[in-house]
Design a protein around this motif. Structure first.
Motif, PDB file in Angstrom:
ATOM      1  N   ALA A  54     -63.538 -89.699 -98.018  1.00 12.95           N
ATOM      2  CA  ALA A  54     -62.231 -90.213 -98.420  1.00 12.95           C
ATOM      3  C   ALA A  54     -61.241 -90.331 -97.277  1.00 12.95           C
ATOM      4  CB  ALA A  54     -61.627 -89.316 -99.508  1.00 12.95           C
ATOM      5  N   THR A  55     -61.438 -89.632 -96.173  1.00 13.01           N
ATOM      6  CA  THR A  55     -60.461 -89.657 -95.089  1.00 13.01           C
ATOM      7  C   THR A  55     -60.322 -91.049 -94.501  1.00 13.01           C
ATOM      8  OG1 THR A  55     -59.821 -88.644 -93.004  1.00 13.01           O
ATOM      9  CG2 THR A  55     -62.147 -89.039 -93.330  1.00 13.01           C
ATOM     10  N   GLN A  56     -59.091 -91.391 -94.059  1.00 15.90           N
ATOM     11  CA  GLN A  56     -58.810 -92.716 -93.505  1.00 15.90           C
ATOM     12  C   GLN A  56     -59.159 -92.817 -92.020  1.00 15.90           C
ATOM     13  OE1 GLN A  56     -57.737 -95.307 -95.542  1.00 15.90           O
ATOM     14  NE2 GLN A  56     -58.248 -93.742 -97.054  1.00 15.90           N
ATOM     15  N   ASP A  57     -59.369 -91.692 -91.355  1.00 15.51           N
ATOM     16  CA  ASP A  57     -59.792 -91.711 -89.960  1.00 15.51           C
ATOM     17  C   ASP A  57     -61.306 -91.890 -89.879  1.00 15.51           C
ATOM     18  OD1 ASP A  57     -57.227 -91.322 -89.026  1.00 15.51           O
ATOM     19  OD2 ASP A  57     -57.398 -89.144 -89.037  1.00 15.51           O
ATOM     20  N   ALA A  58     -61.744 -92.573 -88.828  1.00 15.27           N
ATOM     21  CA  ALA A  58     -63.181 -92.783 -88.633  1.00 15.27           C
ATOM     22  C   ALA A  58     -63.822 -91.490 -88.115  1.00 15.27           C
ATOM     23  CB  ALA A  58     -63.416 -93.914 -87.648  1.00 15.27           C
ATOM     24  N   ILE A  59     -64.924 -91.078 -88.743  1.00 16.28           N
ATOM     25  CA  ILE A  59     -65.648 -89.867 -88.329  1.00 16.28           C
ATOM     26  C   ILE A  59     -67.108 -90.255 -88.101  1.00 16.28           C
ATOM     27  CG2 ILE A  59     -66.323 -87.511 -88.920  1.00 16.28           C
ATOM     28  CD1 ILE A  59     -63.920 -87.375 -90.764  1.00 16.28           C
ATOM     29  N   ALA A  60     -67.612 -89.868 -86.946  1.00 16.39           N
ATOM     30  CA  ALA A  60     -69.022 -90.117 -86.633  1.00 16.39           C
ATOM     31  C   ALA A  60     -69.637 -88.828 -86.093  1.00 16.39           C
ATOM     32  CB  ALA A  60     -69.164 -91.247 -85.622  1.00 16.39           C
ATOM     33  N   VAL A  61     -70.864 -88.527 -86.550  1.00 13.68           N
ATOM     34  CA  VAL A  61     -71.603 -87.348 -86.078  1.00 13.68           C
ATOM     35  C   VAL A  61     -72.809 -87.854 -85.291  1.00 13.68           C
ATOM     36  CG1 VAL A  61     -72.801 -85.235 -86.731  1.00 13.68           C
ATOM     37  CG2 VAL A  61     -70.837 -86.029 -88.081  1.00 13.68           C
ATOM     38  N   THR A  62     -72.946 -87.367 -84.066  1.00 10.63           N
ATOM     39  CA  THR A  62     -74.070 -87.781 -83.224  1.00 10.63           C
ATOM     40  C   THR A  62     -74.975 -86.580 -82.949  1.00 10.63           C
ATOM     41  OG1 THR A  62     -73.106 -87.265 -81.067  1.00 10.63           O
ATOM     42  CG2 THR A  62     -72.440 -89.347 -82.105  1.00 10.63           C
ATOM     43  N   ASP A  63     -76.142 -86.881 -82.421  1.00 11.99           N
ATOM     44  CA  ASP A  63     -77.012 -85.791 -81.993  1.00 11.99           C
ATOM     45  C   ASP A  63     -76.616 -85.378 -80.576  1.00 11.99           C
ATOM     46  OD1 ASP A  63     -77.929 -87.787 -80.340  1.00 11.99           O
ATOM     47  OD2 ASP A  63     -79.812 -88.088 -81.425  1.00 11.99           O
ATOM     48  N   ALA A  64     -77.424 -84.511 -79.964  1.00  5.04           N
ATOM     49  CA  ALA A  64     -77.084 -83.988 -78.638  1.00  5.04           C
ATOM     50  C   ALA A  64     -77.085 -85.076 -77.572  1.00  5.04           C
ATOM     51  CB  ALA A  64     -78.052 -82.873 -78.252  1.00  5.04           C
ATOM     52  N   LEU A  65     -77.752 -86.192 -77.844  1.00  4.03           N
ATOM     53  CA  LEU A  65     -77.799 -87.286 -76.873  1.00  4.03           C
ATOM     54  C   LEU A  65     -76.691 -88.314 -77.079  1.00  4.03           C
ATOM     55  CD1 LEU A  65     -81.668 -87.907 -76.813  1.00  4.03           C
ATOM     56  CD2 LEU A  65     -80.283 -86.554 -75.213  1.00  4.03           C
ATOM     57  N   GLY A  66     -75.858 -88.124 -78.106  1.00  4.66           N
ATOM     58  CA  GLY A  66     -74.772 -89.068 -78.370  1.00  4.66           C
ATOM     59  C   GLY A  66     -75.162 -90.206 -79.271  1.00  4.66           C
ATOM     60  N   LEU A  67     -76.342 -90.122 -79.922  1.00  4.37           N
ATOM     61  CA  LEU A  67     -76.763 -91.170 -80.851  1.00  4.37           C
ATOM     62  C   LEU A  67     -76.213 -90.848 -82.237  1.00  4.37           C
ATOM     63  CD1 LEU A  67     -80.471 -91.640 -79.717  1.00  4.37           C
ATOM     64  CD2 LEU A  67     -78.425 -92.841 -78.917  1.00  4.37           C
ATOM     65  N   ILE A  68     -75.642 -91.864 -82.906  1.00  3.17           N
ATOM     66  CA  ILE A  68     -74.986 -91.650 -84.194  1.00  3.17           C
ATOM     67  C   ILE A  68     -76.010 -91.275 -85.248  1.00  3.17           C
ATOM     68  CG2 ILE A  68     -73.612 -92.729 -86.010  1.00  3.17           C
ATOM     69  CD1 ILE A  68     -72.335 -94.475 -83.895  1.00  3.17           C
ATOM     70  N   VAL A  69     -75.725 -90.169 -85.942  1.00  6.72           N
ATOM     71  CA  VAL A  69     -76.565 -89.706 -87.045  1.00  6.72           C
ATOM     72  C   VAL A  69     -76.000 -90.172 -88.371  1.00  6.72           C
ATOM     73  CG1 VAL A  69     -77.489 -87.669 -88.203  1.00  6.72           C
ATOM     74  CG2 VAL A  69     -77.317 -87.716 -85.707  1.00  6.72           C
ATOM     75  N   THR A  70     -74.685 -90.025 -88.538  1.00 10.57           N
ATOM     76  CA  THR A  70     -74.024 -90.456 -89.773  1.00 10.57           C
ATOM     77  C   THR A  70     -72.572 -90.762 -89.455  1.00 10.57           C
ATOM     78  OG1 THR A  70     -73.525 -89.888 -92.080  1.00 10.57           O
ATOM     79  CG2 THR A  70     -73.360 -88.111 -90.456  1.00 10.57           C
ATOM     80  N   ALA A  71     -71.944 -91.529 -90.314  1.00 14.00           N
ATOM     81  CA  ALA A  71     -70.529 -91.882 -90.156  1.00 14.00           C
ATOM     82  C   ALA A  71     -69.939 -92.107 -91.538  1.00 14.00           C
ATOM     83  CB  ALA A  71     -70.357 -93.116 -89.283  1.00 14.00           C
ATOM     84  N   ASN A  72     -68.647 -91.911 -91.648  1.00 21.22           N
ATOM     85  CA  ASN A  72     -67.996 -92.087 -92.952  1.00 21.22           C
ATOM     86  C   ASN A  72     -67.619 -93.555 -93.168  1.00 21.22           C
ATOM     87  OD1 ASN A  72     -65.900 -92.291 -91.163  1.00 21.22           O
ATOM     88  ND2 ASN A  72     -64.451 -91.150 -92.396  1.00 21.22           N
ATOM     89  N   PRO A  73     -67.239 -93.927 -94.418  1.00 17.69           N
ATOM     90  CA  PRO A  73     -66.894 -95.333 -94.698  1.00 17.69           C
ATOM     91  C   PRO A  73     -65.745 -95.849 -93.832  1.00 17.69           C
ATOM     92  CG  PRO A  73     -67.245 -94.126 -96.748  1.00 17.69           C
ATOM     93  CD  PRO A  73     -67.280 -93.104 -95.646  1.00 17.69           C
ATOM     94  N   ALA A  74     -64.784 -94.981 -93.469  1.00 18.62           N
ATOM     95  CA  ALA A  74     -63.660 -95.436 -92.645  1.00 18.62           C
ATOM     96  C   ALA A  74     -64.139 -95.938 -91.293  1.00 18.62           C
ATOM     97  CB  ALA A  74     -62.643 -94.306 -92.466  1.00 18.62           C
ATOM     98  N   PHE A  75     -65.204 -95.350 -90.762  1.00 19.28           N
ATOM     99  CA  PHE A  75     -65.748 -95.795 -89.479  1.00 19.28           C
ATOM    100  C   PHE A  75     -66.229 -97.241 -89.584  1.00 19.28           C
ATOM    101  CE2 PHE A  75     -68.565 -96.194 -85.917  1.00 19.28           C
ATOM    102  CZ  PHE A  75     -68.037 -95.353 -84.948  1.00 19.28           C
ATOM    103  N   SER A  76     -66.878 -97.549 -90.696  1.00 17.33           N
ATOM    104  CA  SER A  76     -67.340 -98.931 -90.904  1.00 17.33           C
ATOM    105  C   SER A  76     -66.156 -99.873 -91.076  1.00 17.33           C
ATOM    106  CB  SER A  76     -68.246 -99.004 -92.133  1.00 17.33           C
ATOM    107  OG  SER A  76     -69.415 -98.247 -91.943  1.00 17.33           O
ATOM    108  N   GLY A  77     -65.134 -99.393 -91.831  1.00 15.11           N
ATOM    109  CA  GLY A  77     -63.974-100.249 -92.054  1.00 15.11           C
ATOM    110  C   GLY A  77     -63.223-100.573 -90.779  1.00 15.11           C
TER     111      GLY A  77
END
Length: 704
Positions: free
Chosen positions: A161-184
């Motif tokens: 639900a948060t309006q800020d973009a959130i992305a979680v990466t692995d130790a190498l910096g590759l995106i594992v998951t992101a919230n809908p705001a990141f896509s928006g």
């Protein structure tokens, strides 16, 4: 719909239409799962959930909320009341069946675990106290597990639900998951983002930025700063990035968590605020604050080059008529057109600004001969005389310009603007569509006018005004027929002030109305006093100002004055200038007819000095025309003045009006006017304006 869907899937479903029915159903046969609408026909579903959770045997029954809206606050209330899940309408059948199955299986597994625990406790060879301690410990673990599940569910909800973009990466910096705001914000779908290097989604950031980020993550485990990012469309935009690390038990980095805020809208608003702080919102020209900065810079350059710095004040002539005729929207567009035109007249080193309304200022360098200044003035005056085309309308504008120069007329912007404004006032006095340079004499005149204006405000209360009466004499018989009331002002500090000085100022500062009422009241009271003293035939004419004549209450005021003092309307005359009635002839006709109905005499003053319209003159209920003094002065020596005077006399008589000549000062003038049929005269030849007592004595003398 839910009942049919769950029934077809093999579930036994019982439906309740209200909260009371639901409670009875739950007590008669405990359900494995409750689907609860947040909006009940008689009550709130959240309140019903709280009621269910307060009953011991129903406390562990999972509740799934169903609602038409999926607002965050509503979902949080549902979870806070004890709900385990939330289904938002419109829902998908497979999703509903999957969620129901998960919670049913979890509930059954928990009940099975509880039964196994109880069986093990019964079979164990421990005493009752140890069994109870073990049971309490297991119950605490189960409660903690449920709390953890709730926390994870709430965290996931906030992540989505948060309006800020959130992305979680692995130790190498590759995106594992992101919230809908990141896509928006970025424009990438979830499938496009997963597995991508987070840094590749950024814009053109400097090496220093990446170096600072790596250093912060290595030293403190976090970093925050402003970066440039690139959307999927390729647009570069600013953002605020915060990155933190998540490490395992051995201190090894497991994930990077990036939180990103889009600053493009905030930056645009800040840019607009910064622009409006230094510029005019309508025209985009610099405002006074920015002009002050440019003035200091231009002054330094002018002093270095041995030149003058010129400040020009421009005011569009009668611009209010454009707003009144075409509306404020057209007026605003006209100001924008003027602003562009003035900008086109300047060089790169000059500055034009808008002070407000229809006022503009220009700052430029020039030499002592003012060659560049005069060239620009002529270019502006001639350019604005051409008609402007705005929304298909042809609008003609003129401007008046006042000019002051540094160091002759001041050394700071405020002083130069003040003096240029003084020159502007003089340019308007000389006929508008003109320019004037500031002189010391202008400054003295302005100071004198301000001094008069300051004293004028207290003149009525201070009893400083006095009415004098100038006799009006019949040219044929020499008899005194009446008088014109003329205002005189004697101030303690200024002495005697001429009417030509204070009457225009009274009109400018809005005091002429109050002064006019005082004069009318004084004259009516004096007529009453003369009549009480036996002088019954005196008729006095009073001048009405343009603003006083324009008021709808003027006729009523005159009628009330006559009634209050008990005098006949025939004893009072009103004089209106030609310019006053010709400003709005239609309205003037209405007002004059109302005054005529009262019975007062009406004279048209200064006839011939304005733009007369004979078509309106014949419609005005006028009793007399007054020949202006400017024509009488040379009536015996100037053929043109004589012709004008004779024409006025002939015209008035043909329209059944009397003719009064003003400013008669010589015997030759009086004889010429009498010989050509002028009815009355007033002027120094017969008498100067005199006080009420002296006029009463004069009247008695001529009556005798």
């Amino acid at each position: 719909m839910l009942c049919g869907l769950l029934g077809s899937a093999g579930h036994r479903v019982q439906q309740a239409a209200c909260a009371k029915q639901a409670l009875r159903a739950c007590f008669s046969r405990q359900p494995e799962l409750i689907l609860l609408n947040t909006d009940l026909q008689a009550g709130d579903g959240v309140d019903l959930c709280l009621c269910l959770k307060s009953v011991p045997q129903l406390r562990d029954v999972p509740v799934i909320f169903v609602a038409r809206q999926a607002a965050l606050d509503q979902r949080l209330r549902s979870f806070a009341a004890g709900g385990v899940d939330f289904i938002a309408q419109p829902f998908h059948d497979d999703e509903v069946l999957a969620r129901v199955a998960v919670h049913l299986n979890q509930g059954r597994a928990q009940r099975s675990l509880t039964r196994q625990r109880d069986a093990l406790l019964l079979c164990a060879g421990k005493d009752a106290i140890e069994r109870e301690q073990l049971a309490a410990k297991l119950a605490q673990e189960m409660q903690q597990r449920r709390a953890n599940e709730g926390s994870l569910l709430l965290a996931g909800l906030m992540f989505d639900a948060t309006q800020d973009a959130i992305a979680v990466t692995d130790a190498l910096g590759l995106i594992v998951t992101a919230n809908p705001a990141f896509s928006g914000i970025t424009g990438y779908t979830e499938q496009e983002m997963v597995g991508q290097d987070l840094t590749r989604l950024g814009g053109d950031n400097s090496d220093a930025t990446f170096k600072a980020m790596r250093h912060g993550l290595a030293a403190q485990g976090c970093w925050s700063g402003e970066v440039q990012s690139r959307r999927k469309s390729g647009v570069i935009y600013p953002g605020l990035l915060s990155v933190s690390t998540r490490c395992g038990a051995n201190g090894k980095v497991l994930n990077f968590i990036a939180v990103f805020t889009d600053l493009s809208e905030r930056k645009a608003k800040q840019h607009l605020i910064d622009f409006l702080s230094y510029h005019d919102a309508l025209t985009g020209l610099p405002n006074r604050q920015r002009a002050s900065e440019r003035f200091d810079l231009q002054l330094a350059v002018a002093r270095r080059d041995g030149k003058l710095l010129v400040v020009m004040c421009l005011d569009l002539d009668r611009f209010k008529s454009i707003n009144d005729s075409f509306g404020p929207a057209v007026g605003d567009k006209a100001l924008q057109v003027v602003a562009r035109f003035l900008t086109s007249c300047l060089s790169e080193t000059d500055t034009v600004l808008r002070q407000g309304g229809d006022e503009f200022q220009i700052i430029l360098q020039d030499d002592a001969q003012f060659g560049a200044t005069l060239a620009m003035v002529q270019k502006i005056l001639s350019g604005l005389r051409d008609e402007l085309v705005i929304d298909g309308r042809h609008i003609a504008l003129t401007t008046s310009i006042g000019i002051a120069a540094c160091p002759n007329d001041g050394n700071c912007l405020d002083e130069l603007l003040r003096n240029a404004d003084t020159a502007l006032f003089r340019a308007k006095e000389t006929g508008r569509d003109n320019y004037a340079f500031f002189t010391e004499r202008m400054d003295l005149d302005i100071r004198a006018k301000l001094a008069i204006q300051a004293q004028l405000r207290g003149a009525i209360l201070g009893n400083e005004f006095e009415v004098h009466y100038q006799p009006q004499v019949c040219l044929a018989s020499g008899a005194v027929l009446g008088a014109e009331a003329l205002l005189r002002w004697n101030n303690a500090s200024l002495g005697r002030v001429a009417p030509a000085c204070f009457i225009p100022l009274a009109e400018e500062c809005g005091l002429i109305g109050a002064i006019g009422v005082w004069v009318l009241e004084t004259v009516c009271a004096q007529i009453r006093a003369w009549q009480d003293d036996g002088l019954t035939q005196i008729k006095v004419s009073v001048n009405l100002s343009g603003s006083q004549f324009a008021q709808e209450s003027t006729a009523q005021l005159v009628e009330e004055m006559l009634s209050r003092h008990g005098i006949a309307a025939s004893c009072l005359g009103l004089e209106i200038t030609e310019g006053t009635v010709m400003g709005d002839p239609e309205q003037a006709t209405i007002v004059l007819q109302r005054l005529k109905q009262i019975g007062v005499g009406i004279s048209l003053d200064d006839f011939g000095t304005g733009y007369s319209s004979l078509s309106y003159l014949k419609r005005f209920p006028i009793d007399a025309l007054k020949i202006d003094k400017s024509f009488v002065d040379d009536v015996t020596t100037n053929v043109n003045d004589a012709a004008i005077a004779l024409s006025v006399i002939s015209l008035a008589h043909n329209l059944n009006m009397r003719v009064i000549a003003e400013g008669v000062e010589t015997r030759e003038q009086a004889a010429f006017l009498a010989a050509h049929g002028c009815d009355e005269m007033q002027g120094y030849f017969f008498s100067r304006p005199i006080g009420a007592v002296a006029f009463g004595a004069l009247w008695r003398k001529y009556q005798a």
